[in-house]
Motif scaffolding. Structure first.
Motif, PDB file in Angstrom:
ATOM      1  N   ASP A 243       0.838  -1.206   0.000  1.00 35.71           N
ATOM      2  CA  ASP A 243       0.000   0.000   0.000  1.00 35.71           C
ATOM      3  C   ASP A 243       0.880   1.267   0.000  1.00 35.71           C
ATOM      4  OD1 ASP A 243      -2.668  -1.380   0.198  1.00 35.71           O
ATOM      5  OD2 ASP A 243      -1.672  -2.194   1.949  1.00 35.71           O
ATOM      6  N   SER A 244       0.250   2.409   0.217  1.00 41.49           N
ATOM      7  CA  SER A 244       1.002   3.662   0.206  1.00 41.49           C
ATOM      8  C   SER A 244       1.253   4.120   1.643  1.00 41.49           C
ATOM      9  CB  SER A 244       0.204   4.741  -0.528  1.00 41.49           C
ATOM     10  OG  SER A 244      -0.951   5.044   0.219  1.00 41.49           O
ATOM     11  N   THR A 245       2.122   5.093   1.793  1.00 33.36           N
ATOM     12  CA  THR A 245       2.378   5.616   3.136  1.00 33.36           C
ATOM     13  C   THR A 245       1.092   6.163   3.740  1.00 33.36           C
ATOM     14  OG1 THR A 245       4.474   6.350   2.194  1.00 33.36           O
ATOM     15  CG2 THR A 245       4.011   7.022   4.454  1.00 33.36           C
ATOM     16  N   SER A 246       0.295   6.838   2.916  1.00 33.24           N
ATOM     17  CA  SER A 246      -0.958   7.410   3.424  1.00 33.24           C
ATOM     18  C   SER A 246      -1.851   6.315   4.012  1.00 33.24           C
ATOM     19  CB  SER A 246      -1.696   8.144   2.302  1.00 33.24           C
ATOM     20  OG  SER A 246      -0.871   9.123   1.730  1.00 33.24           O
ATOM     21  N   VAL A 247      -1.960   5.192   3.304  1.00 27.99           N
ATOM     22  CA  VAL A 247      -2.793   4.085   3.795  1.00 27.99           C
ATOM     23  C   VAL A 247      -2.184   3.491   5.068  1.00 27.99           C
ATOM     24  CG1 VAL A 247      -3.577   1.740   3.248  1.00 27.99           C
ATOM     25  CG2 VAL A 247      -3.793   3.562   1.549  1.00 27.99           C
TER      26      VAL A 247
ATOM     27  N   HIS B 187       4.027  18.901   9.751  1.00 23.12           N
ATOM     28  CA  HIS B 187       4.179  17.547   9.214  1.00 23.12           C
ATOM     29  C   HIS B 187       3.808  17.557   7.726  1.00 23.12           C
ATOM     30  CE1 HIS B 187       4.986  13.431   9.718  1.00 23.12           C
ATOM     31  NE2 HIS B 187       4.375  13.201  10.851  1.00 23.12           N
ATOM     32  N   PHE B 188       4.246  16.531   7.005  1.00 28.65           N
ATOM     33  CA  PHE B 188       3.880  16.391   5.594  1.00 28.65           C
ATOM     34  C   PHE B 188       2.340  16.394   5.494  1.00 28.65           C
ATOM     35  CE2 PHE B 188       3.047  14.104   1.670  1.00 28.65           C
ATOM     36  CZ  PHE B 188       3.935  14.737   0.806  1.00 28.65           C
ATOM     37  N   PRO B 189       1.778  17.015   4.438  1.00 27.83           N
ATOM     38  CA  PRO B 189       0.321  17.158   4.371  1.00 27.83           C
ATOM     39  C   PRO B 189      -0.461  15.877   4.629  1.00 27.83           C
ATOM     40  CG  PRO B 189       1.345  18.448   2.650  1.00 27.83           C
ATOM     41  CD  PRO B 189       2.463  17.731   3.362  1.00 27.83           C
ATOM     42  N   THR B 190      -0.071  14.762   4.008  1.00 26.15           N
ATOM     43  CA  THR B 190      -0.861  13.541   4.191  1.00 26.15           C
ATOM     44  C   THR B 190      -0.931  13.150   5.675  1.00 26.15           C
ATOM     45  OG1 THR B 190      -1.369  11.614   2.812  1.00 26.15           O
ATOM     46  CG2 THR B 190       0.667  11.489   4.033  1.00 26.15           C
ATOM     47  N   ASP B 191       0.147  13.367   6.391  1.00 24.63           N
ATOM     48  CA  ASP B 191       0.172  13.016   7.820  1.00 24.63           C
ATOM     49  C   ASP B 191      -0.828  13.870   8.593  1.00 24.63           C
ATOM     50  OD1 ASP B 191       2.911  12.582   6.537  1.00 24.63           O
ATOM     51  OD2 ASP B 191       3.112  11.401   8.366  1.00 24.63           O
ATOM     52  N   ARG B 192      -0.933  15.135   8.202  1.00 26.56           N
ATOM     53  CA  ARG B 192      -1.889  16.029   8.893  1.00 26.56           C
ATOM     54  C   ARG B 192      -3.321  15.679   8.502  1.00 26.56           C
ATOM     55  NH1 ARG B 192      -1.155  20.793   6.798  1.00 26.56           N
ATOM     56  NH2 ARG B 192       0.698  20.477   5.523  1.00 26.56           N
TER      57      ARG B 192
ATOM     58  N   TRP C 179       6.328   6.976  14.132  1.00 27.30           N
ATOM     59  CA  TRP C 179       7.268   7.747  13.311  1.00 27.30           C
ATOM     60  C   TRP C 179       6.996   7.532  11.831  1.00 27.30           C
ATOM     61  CZ3 TRP C 179      10.102  11.463  15.304  1.00 27.30           C
ATOM     62  CH2 TRP C 179      10.467  11.404  16.651  1.00 27.30           C
ATOM     63  N   ASP C 180       7.033   8.610  11.070  1.00 25.06           N
ATOM     64  CA  ASP C 180       6.992   8.538   9.609  1.00 25.06           C
ATOM     65  C   ASP C 180       8.440   8.624   9.130  1.00 25.06           C
ATOM     66  OD1 ASP C 180       7.006   9.101   6.909  1.00 25.06           O
ATOM     67  OD2 ASP C 180       5.196  10.331   6.974  1.00 25.06           O
ATOM     68  N   LEU C 181       8.945   7.506   8.610  1.00 22.97           N
ATOM     69  CA  LEU C 181      10.371   7.394   8.292  1.00 22.97           C
ATOM     70  C   LEU C 181      10.697   7.713   6.834  1.00 22.97           C
ATOM     71  CD1 LEU C 181      11.125   4.070  10.238  1.00 22.97           C
ATOM     72  CD2 LEU C 181      11.463   6.429  11.015  1.00 22.97           C
ATOM     73  N   CYS C 182       9.744   8.298   6.100  1.00 23.80           N
ATOM     74  CA  CYS C 182       9.969   8.523   4.661  1.00 23.80           C
ATOM     75  C   CYS C 182      11.319   9.164   4.363  1.00 23.80           C
ATOM     76  CB  CYS C 182       8.875   9.436   4.105  1.00 23.80           C
ATOM     77  SG  CYS C 182       7.343   8.575   3.732  1.00 23.80           S
ATOM     78  N   HIS C 183      11.730  10.134   5.176  1.00 26.22           N
ATOM     79  CA  HIS C 183      12.962  10.873   4.877  1.00 26.22           C
ATOM     80  C   HIS C 183      14.147  10.405   5.706  1.00 26.22           C
ATOM     81  CE1 HIS C 183      11.204  13.829   2.123  1.00 26.22           C
ATOM     82  NE2 HIS C 183      10.111  13.584   2.804  1.00 26.22           N
ATOM     83  N   ALA C 184      13.968   9.287   6.389  1.00 28.89           N
ATOM     84  CA  ALA C 184      15.054   8.795   7.240  1.00 28.89           C
ATOM     85  C   ALA C 184      15.530   7.402   6.817  1.00 28.89           C
ATOM     86  CB  ALA C 184      14.600   8.762   8.699  1.00 28.89           C
TER      87      ALA C 184
ATOM     88  N   GLY D 158       8.656   3.526  -0.012  1.00 29.49           N
ATOM     89  CA  GLY D 158       9.721   2.734  -0.629  1.00 29.49           C
ATOM     90  C   GLY D 158      10.421   3.439  -1.766  1.00 29.49           C
ATOM     91  N   TYR D 159       9.992   4.646  -2.097  1.00 31.16           N
ATOM     92  CA  TYR D 159      10.498   5.247  -3.350  1.00 31.16           C
ATOM     93  C   TYR D 159      11.498   6.378  -3.183  1.00 31.16           C
ATOM     94  CZ  TYR D 159       6.424   8.088  -2.058  1.00 31.16           C
ATOM     95  OH  TYR D 159       5.515   8.821  -1.368  1.00 31.16           O
ATOM     96  N   LYS D 160      11.810   6.767  -1.948  1.00 33.39           N
ATOM     97  CA  LYS D 160      12.792   7.852  -1.767  1.00 33.39           C
ATOM     98  C   LYS D 160      14.186   7.241  -1.644  1.00 33.39           C
ATOM     99  CE  LYS D 160       9.366  10.785   0.590  1.00 33.39           C
ATOM    100  NZ  LYS D 160       9.028  11.794  -0.406  1.00 33.39           N
ATOM    101  N   PHE D 161      14.766   7.271  -0.436  1.00 36.02           N
ATOM    102  CA  PHE D 161      16.126   6.745  -0.290  1.00 36.02           C
ATOM    103  C   PHE D 161      16.184   5.246  -0.588  1.00 36.02           C
ATOM    104  CE2 PHE D 161      16.215  10.673   2.130  1.00 36.02           C
ATOM    105  CZ  PHE D 161      17.416  11.229   1.720  1.00 36.02           C
TER     106      PHE D 161
HETATM  107  C1  LIG Z   1       7.005  12.476   5.116  1.00 32.31           C
HETATM  108  C2  LIG Z   1       6.035  11.938   4.100  1.00 32.31           C
HETATM  109  N1  LIG Z   1       4.974  11.245   4.527  1.00 32.31           N
HETATM  110  C3  LIG Z   1       4.071  10.746   3.652  1.00 32.31           C
HETATM  111  C4  LIG Z   1       4.207  10.945   2.290  1.00 32.31           C
HETATM  112  C5  LIG Z   1       3.140  10.430   1.359  1.00 32.31           C
HETATM  113  O1  LIG Z   1       3.415   9.164   0.938  1.00 32.31           O
HETATM  114  P1  LIG Z   1       2.454   8.372  -0.086  1.00 32.31           P
HETATM  115  O2  LIG Z   1       2.335   9.224  -1.287  1.00 32.31           O
HETATM  116  O3  LIG Z   1       3.209   7.105  -0.318  1.00 32.31           O
HETATM  117  O4  LIG Z   1       1.146   8.139   0.560  1.00 32.31           O
HETATM  118  C6  LIG Z   1       5.325  11.624   1.806  1.00 32.31           C
HETATM  119  C7  LIG Z   1       5.507  11.824   0.354  1.00 32.31           C
HETATM  120  O5  LIG Z   1       6.377  12.480  -0.125  1.00 32.31           O
HETATM  121  C8  LIG Z   1       6.260  12.152   2.738  1.00 32.31           C
HETATM  122  O6  LIG Z   1       7.311  12.844   2.333  1.00 32.31           O
END
Ligand SMILES: Cc1ncc(COP(=O)(O)O)c(C=O)c1O
Length: 417
Positions: free
Chosen positions: A101-105, A130-135, A202-207, A227-230
């Motif tokens: 799934d996606s980070t949002s899910v 925080h990143f918009p989706t997290d909020r 924790w949202d580890l997207c950037h870590a 899975g698509y950043k680092f």
């Molecule tokens: C910190 C952070 N959280 C969540 C997301 C959203 O992830 P997704 O599009 O996989 O739902 C991003 C996308 O750039 C992000 O940088």
């Protein structure tokens, strides 16, 4: 034409690159020639291991072995297998991480689960920046569960938890600010949350993959990431969810899909969650993307994340120095902490024409990105970025700004992937 600098930055870059113990890892990526790629914190480049694996998955596994691949080629177990491979990069022992799934899910799953694990607490605390989706997801989960979201900046969290902590179900933060690259104190936040009896997510997207993360050692409760950043798993690569072993028995997820059932092929009338992290599976996994991500993760084979961190800090430190010498006089201001202990793996520079400058840089083969309204972001990945590339990027930016060689009102929106 890029003019040469008068400082010794060229020599410094050459020396640092010559002494780089990770230099050989660049060959694990298929980077296009003549491009300086500084956007791997948004979309990682293609690892060399991915195309042959995908070819095999498509032609042999899908094309020839067909449905037998669910067992014969390990498709069914892929979400847990790939989850464990990611777990190895984020300090998670096997059996606690599931990919899909996606980070949002996954965030939605994690926040619901956290609320269920602390049913007597009414507050969900998150970062106002925080990143918009997290909020958005935090607000939606709170609304559906009759909770309240409070937005508390990381700097104020400790004090807030001392007074209001006993009402908090979960605190949800990112270790690295996606705009500024600031690195927060994961250990301190986790301890503060636990002292208050709250859970931490924790949202580890950037870590993940950019610096050592020690989920088990820190006692983190839940984590998610992409899975698509680092991790370079490709556009739309599956995300992941980590839940510490101690929470598995009571873990309730908001979408009880059939693949998370204790007996998925028994086709029972009612849902019964599988033991362990398998209960966080939802539906049929995206096998092509999962197996591309699995292949991508082999870029970390034999790699010590402490060395990745050391080089990443060398790179960001060098870029900050380049910015200071070459760009500050032209109106750029760094918003990334100069203290290495407070820096993730990116450098962000403020400039009123960030969007136009990013476009002009791309025209010259330097791919960075921007975040509205005025931040240029430069992501470094210690597995392939060189100091020399950072100097090239700084020279380009200096020349573009000095010559005002950009359209101050570019058409279209800024790159936001
Ligand atoms: C910190 C952070 N959280 C969540 C997301 C959203 O992830 P997704 O599009 O996989 O739902 C991003 C996308 O750039 C992000 O940088």
């Amino acid at each position: 034409m890029t003019t040469m600098p008068t400082t010794d930055l060229t020599e410094v870059a050459a020396r640092l690159d010559a002494d780089d113990p990770l230099a050989h890892l660049r060959d694990r990526f298929l980077l296009p020639p003549d491009v300086v790629y500084l956007d791997g914190n948004s979309l990682g480049p293609l690892p060399a291991a991915v195309p042959p694996v995908l070819t095999d998955v498509v032609t042999r596994q899908w094309g020839t072995d067909l449905i037998g691949s669910w067992n014969g080629n390990g498709w069914w177990e892929a979400p847990l297998r790939v989850g464990d491979a990611i777990g190895a990069l984020i300090g998670a022992a096997p059996g606690q991480t599931v990919a899909g799934d996606s980070t949002s899910v996954q965030l939605h799953t994690a926040l619901h689960a956290a609320a269920s694990l602390r049913p007597d607490r009414a507050l969900l605390v998150t970062d106002p920046d925080h990143f918009p989706t997290d909020r958005y997801v935090a607000a939606a989960v709170a609304e559906r569960r009759g909770l309240e979201v409070l937005r508390v900046s990381p700097a104020d969290l400790s004090g807030f938890l001392r007074t209001e902590g006993d009402r908090v179900a979960v605190v949800s933060y990112s270790p690295v600010d996606f705009r500024t690259g600031e690195l927060y104190d994961m250990r301190g936040v986790t301890q503060d949350a636990h002292r208050a009896g709250a859970l931490v997510l924790w949202d580890l997207c950037h870590a993940a993959g950019a610096l050592p993360v020690e989920l088990d050692a820190l006692g983190v409760d839940l984590a998610v990431g992409c899975g698509y950043k680092f991790l370079s798993g490709g556009p739309g690569a599956p995300a992941y969810l980590y839940v510490a072993h101690r929470h598995h028995r009571d873990l309730r997820t908001p979408v009880p899909g059939w693949t998370g059932h204790a007996d998925p092929f028994g086709l029972g009338r009612d849902y019964a969650p599988a033991p362990g992290i398998a209960r966080a599976r939802i539906g049929t996994p995206p096998i092509l993307s999962l197996l591309a991500l699995e292949a991508a993760l082999t870029v970390y084979d034999g790699v010590d994340l402490a060395e990745v961190r050391a080089k990443s800090l060398s790179l960001t430190g060098f870029l900050l120095r380049c910015a200071d010498e070459l760009l500050t006089p032209l109106g750029f201001a760094s918003v990334t902490p100069s203290d290495p202990g407070r820096r993730g793996s990116q450098v962000s520079l403020r400039h009123p024409h960030a969007h136009a400058l990013t476009r002009a840089l791309a025209d010259r083969g330097v791919i960075a990105d921007m975040r509205a309204p005025d931040l240029l972001r430069f992501g470094v990945n210690a597995l392939y970025t060189t100091h020399r590339e950072l100097l090239t990027a700084a020279w380009c930016l200096r020349d573009i700004a000095a010559e005002a060689a950009y359209d101050p009102n570019p058409r279209g929106r800024g790159p936001v992937t």
